[in-house]
Design a protein around this motif. Structure first.
Motif, mmCIF file in Angstrom:
data_model
loop_
_atom_site.group_PDB
_atom_site.id
_atom_site.type_symbol
_atom_site.label_atom_id
_atom_site.label_comp_id
_atom_site.label_asym_id
_atom_site.label_seq_id
_atom_site.Cartn_x
_atom_site.Cartn_y
_atom_site.Cartn_z
ATOM 1 N N ILE A 1 0.838 -1.199 0.000
ATOM 2 C CA ILE A 1 0.000 0.000 0.000
ATOM 3 C C ILE A 1 0.872 1.248 0.000
ATOM 4 O O ILE A 1 0.589 2.235 -0.704
ATOM 5 N N LEU A 2 1.947 1.225 0.757
ATOM 6 C CA LEU A 2 2.872 2.370 0.777
ATOM 7 C C LEU A 2 3.448 2.609 -0.616
ATOM 8 O O LEU A 2 3.550 3.761 -1.064
ATOM 9 N N LEU A 3 3.826 1.545 -1.309
ATOM 10 C CA LEU A 3 4.380 1.694 -2.654
ATOM 11 C C LEU A 3 3.350 2.281 -3.611
ATOM 12 O O LEU A 3 3.683 3.128 -4.448
ATOM 13 N N PHE A 4 2.111 1.833 -3.502
ATOM 14 C CA PHE A 4 1.043 2.377 -4.345
ATOM 15 C C PHE A 4 0.902 3.875 -4.122
ATOM 16 O O PHE A 4 0.834 4.664 -5.076
ATOM 17 N N ASN A 5 0.881 4.282 -2.853
ATOM 18 C CA ASN A 5 0.719 5.697 -2.539
ATOM 19 C C ASN A 5 1.914 6.519 -3.016
ATOM 20 O O ASN A 5 1.760 7.631 -3.541
ATOM 21 N N LEU A 6 3.102 5.973 -2.841
ATOM 22 C CA LEU A 6 4.312 6.676 -3.289
ATOM 23 C C LEU A 6 4.334 6.802 -4.814
ATOM 24 O O LEU A 6 4.729 7.836 -5.359
ATOM 25 N N ARG A 7 3.926 5.731 -5.498
ATOM 26 C CA ARG A 7 3.915 5.787 -6.969
ATOM 27 C C ARG A 7 2.990 6.887 -7.467
ATOM 28 O O ARG A 7 3.319 7.629 -8.398
ATOM 29 N N LYS A 8 1.816 7.006 -6.842
ATOM 30 C CA LYS A 8 0.877 8.037 -7.246
ATOM 31 C C LYS A 8 1.449 9.430 -7.005
ATOM 32 O O LYS A 8 1.282 10.338 -7.827
ATOM 33 N N ASN A 9 2.105 9.621 -5.885
ATOM 34 C CA ASN A 9 2.732 10.917 -5.616
ATOM 35 C C ASN A 9 3.868 11.195 -6.591
ATOM 36 O O ASN A 9 4.060 12.334 -7.032
ATOM 37 N N CYS A 10 4.608 10.152 -6.936
ATOM 38 C CA CYS A 10 5.730 10.328 -7.868
ATOM 39 C C CYS A 10 5.229 10.672 -9.267
ATOM 40 O O CYS A 10 5.835 11.478 -9.976
ATOM 41 N N ASN A 11 4.118 10.078 -9.672
ATOM 42 C CA ASN A 11 3.574 10.351 -11.013
ATOM 43 C C ASN A 11 3.224 11.824 -11.199
ATOM 44 O O ASN A 11 3.196 12.324 -12.326
ATOM 45 N N LYS A 12 2.953 12.511 -10.096
ATOM 46 C CA LYS A 12 2.573 13.922 -10.184
ATOM 47 C C LYS A 12 3.734 14.821 -10.615
ATOM 48 O O LYS A 12 3.514 15.950 -11.054
ATOM 49 N N ILE A 13 4.971 14.328 -10.468
ATOM 50 C CA ILE A 13 6.116 15.163 -10.856
ATOM 51 C C ILE A 13 6.790 14.665 -12.133
ATOM 52 O O ILE A 13 7.804 15.218 -12.557
ATOM 53 N N LEU A 14 6.237 13.607 -12.745
ATOM 54 C CA LEU A 14 6.801 13.143 -14.015
ATOM 55 C C LEU A 14 6.668 14.242 -15.066
ATOM 56 O O LEU A 14 5.651 14.915 -15.156
ATOM 57 N N GLY A 15 7.706 14.390 -15.856
ATOM 58 C CA GLY A 15 7.692 15.408 -16.900
ATOM 59 C C GLY A 15 8.019 16.799 -16.413
ATOM 60 O O GLY A 15 8.012 17.756 -17.192
ATOM 61 N N THR A 16 8.308 16.953 -15.113
ATOM 62 C CA THR A 16 8.680 18.256 -14.556
ATOM 63 C C THR A 16 10.169 18.274 -14.252
ATOM 64 O O THR A 16 10.878 17.282 -14.425
ATOM 65 N N ASP A 17 10.656 19.428 -13.773
ATOM 66 C CA ASP A 17 12.067 19.517 -13.395
ATOM 67 C C ASP A 17 12.272 19.206 -11.913
ATOM 68 O O ASP A 17 13.336 19.444 -11.357
#
Length: 499
Positions: free
Chosen positions: A211-227
């Motif tokens: 569950i922690l990995l799922f939550n972290l992945r979702k948070n990480c996806n929010k910064i994909l394509g940014t600096d």
């Protein structure tokens, strides 16, 4: 039977059998003594014991091999074949078995994502396998005793590490990410990142690593394509993702239960006013909240990663409808099916389109792939190639909501468009002279590019009169019909034609 019991059993059996045979033989007087006092009875004893020893050795070797095979099978299940790292099962086992409640407070988890889309756009021919090996080597080098790392998904990795403070944790993960993003000077050359990470300080209550990995992945996806290279997550941000998980579960359940239904809004020819096509629209027949429109769930679907499943579900319903209308009085009506640019950007888009459409018999030119107005386009090159392949397969291509949000005139050049749909906001501007000129100018521009035009959002008599007097090709809106459930469409068509 374990080894000790087996040894005792065979030795006892062999000795008993030997002594029994010896006693019987001597009693009958069948054997004469050999020279030096060695009797045939002694030979029997030795022979039987040797046979027992050989049998025991064979069983022992076999059991060792079985144990080794079991160990290897367990190891294979926890090792990622491409990188040699541990996999998700390895991570879950280590997370569960190596960290107690007391020590857990001193650990941090970093979920690291390799941005495949950007990697492919930068390299053209993606060195994905080499990048996997590079990632594995860096994480292995940066993983200290008592820590562990694993490959969690195709492009996702986890690093669980020890740190005495948030500052120390930040220093470590920055060092890891700087090393990863330093490969080939991509960041220096382009100013963009290939790797991003989300980091979280574990709490004593955090006992489910997946569950922690799922939550972290979702948070990480929010910064994909940014600096932004790293996002630091607190309990609040993780809880927000947990809410997303609950939303995702509800949406997934709706998809699995076929709660998303096909509705059609018909489109008429501007000259003949006859029904010539229809746009397929989605509605959610939610068991708790009733009938919901796209505005109530499409954004959530995009956020939780289910929008593609929804798009392809609607596409299949369109294929099924066209097959059922084939050869009937409704066979001349085209359908258009919406696809978000997220879905269009997926590598397997064409494979899924072909796999679905090949299950149905219909003329592919009667089905339009409608590109929706949305902000997220993961890989424009991939999206453009996918749309081109759709054209090659015989599908028409529609561009939705021109003049609104992220749909611009440049899209007329970016994609091989057959039909463009003018957003209702353009129609509303015709109340002033400049607005009427804008409307006429866009229609003329589209026609100059050999693109036909649908005017959306026609609701009043005045608007219908204005569009009818223009060079617009088709009209769509509540003035003619609202979106109808599929089971009511044929009756509506028959009624409309007879009016």
């Amino acid at each position: 039977m374990n080894m000790k019991k087996g040894l005792i059993f065979f030795l006892a059996w062999g000795l008993t059998a030997s002594l029994t045979l010896s006693a019987y033989a001597e009693e009958k007087g069948q054997f004469a003594p050999f020279t030096d006092g060695v009797t045939v009875v002694s030979v029997w004893v030795i022979a039987v014991l040797c046979v027992c020893a050989l049998l025991f050795a064979a069983i022992w070797v076999l059991e060792l091999r079985i144990k080794r095979m079991k160990v290897e099978q367990i190891a294979d299940k926890t090792i990622d074949a491409e990188t040699g790292m541990g996999n998700l099962q390895f991570f879950n086992d280590r997370f569960k078995n190596t960290m107690g409640e007391v020590s857990r407070n001193f650990y941090y988890i970093a979920y690291i994502v390799l941005d495949i889309s950007y990697l492919r756009s930068y390299y053209k021919e993606s060195p994905f396998e080499d990048m996997l090996q590079y990632t594995a080597s860096v994480l292995s080098e940066k993983t200290d005793a008592g820590e562990f790392s694993a490959r969690i998904s195709e492009n996702g990795f986890a690093l669980t590490f020890f740190a005495k403070s948030d500052e120390a944790a930040s220093q470590k993960i920055c060092e890891v990410m700087d090393t990863l993003n330093g490969l080939g000077n991509i960041k220096k050359k382009t100013g963009k990142l290939v790797y991003h990470a989300a980091v979280y300080h574990l709490d004593k209550a955090d006992k489910n690593g997946e569950i922690l990995l799922f939550n972290l992945r979702k948070n990480c996806n929010k910064i994909l394509g940014t600096d932004k290279q790293i996002v630091y997550c607190d309990t609040h941000s993780m809880n927000l993702v947990r809410e997303e998980k609950e939303i995702a579960d509800r949406l997934l359940k709706g998809l699995q239960n076929d709660e998303f239904k096909m509705y059609l809004q018909f489109i008429v020819d501007n000259r003949t006013k006859q029904i010539v096509s229809a746009e397929l629209l989605s509605r959610w027949e939610n068991s708790e909240k009733g009938l919901l429109g796209p505005g109530d769930y499409i954004a959530d679907m995009e956020a939780v990663g289910l929008i593609s499943d929804h798009d392809f579900r609607m596409f299949e319903l369109a294929c099924r409808q066209l097959e059922s209308w084939r050869g009937t009085e409704y066979g001349s009506i085209m359908l258009s099916c919406n696809f978000t640019r997220i879905t269009l950007s997926e590598e397997d888009f064409i494979d899924r389109i072909v796999a679905i459409s090949d299950n149905y018999q219909f003329d592919k030119s009667m089905l339009g792939i409608e590109i929706t107005e949305d902000s997220i386009e993961r890989d424009m090159d991939v999206a453009r190639q996918n749309v081109m392949r759709c054209k090659e397969l015989g599908f028409s291509v529609y561009l939705d909501d021109l003049g609104s949000g992220y749909t611009t005139l440049a899209n007329l050049c970016d994609y091989p468009i057959d039909v463009v749909k003018l957003d209702r906001s353009i129609l509303l501007k015709t109340e002033v002279p400049k607005g009427k000129e804008l409307f006429a100018g866009i229609v003329a521009l589209a026609h100059s590019l050999n693109i036909k035009v649908v005017c959306e959002g026609v609701e009043t008599e005045e608007q219908n009169a204005l569009v009818s007097a223009s060079n617009c090709d088709f009209i769509q809106g509540w003035y003619y019909t609202k979106a109808l459930p599929s089971e009511e469409c044929e009756a509506f068509i028959a009624q409309y034609r007879s009016a």
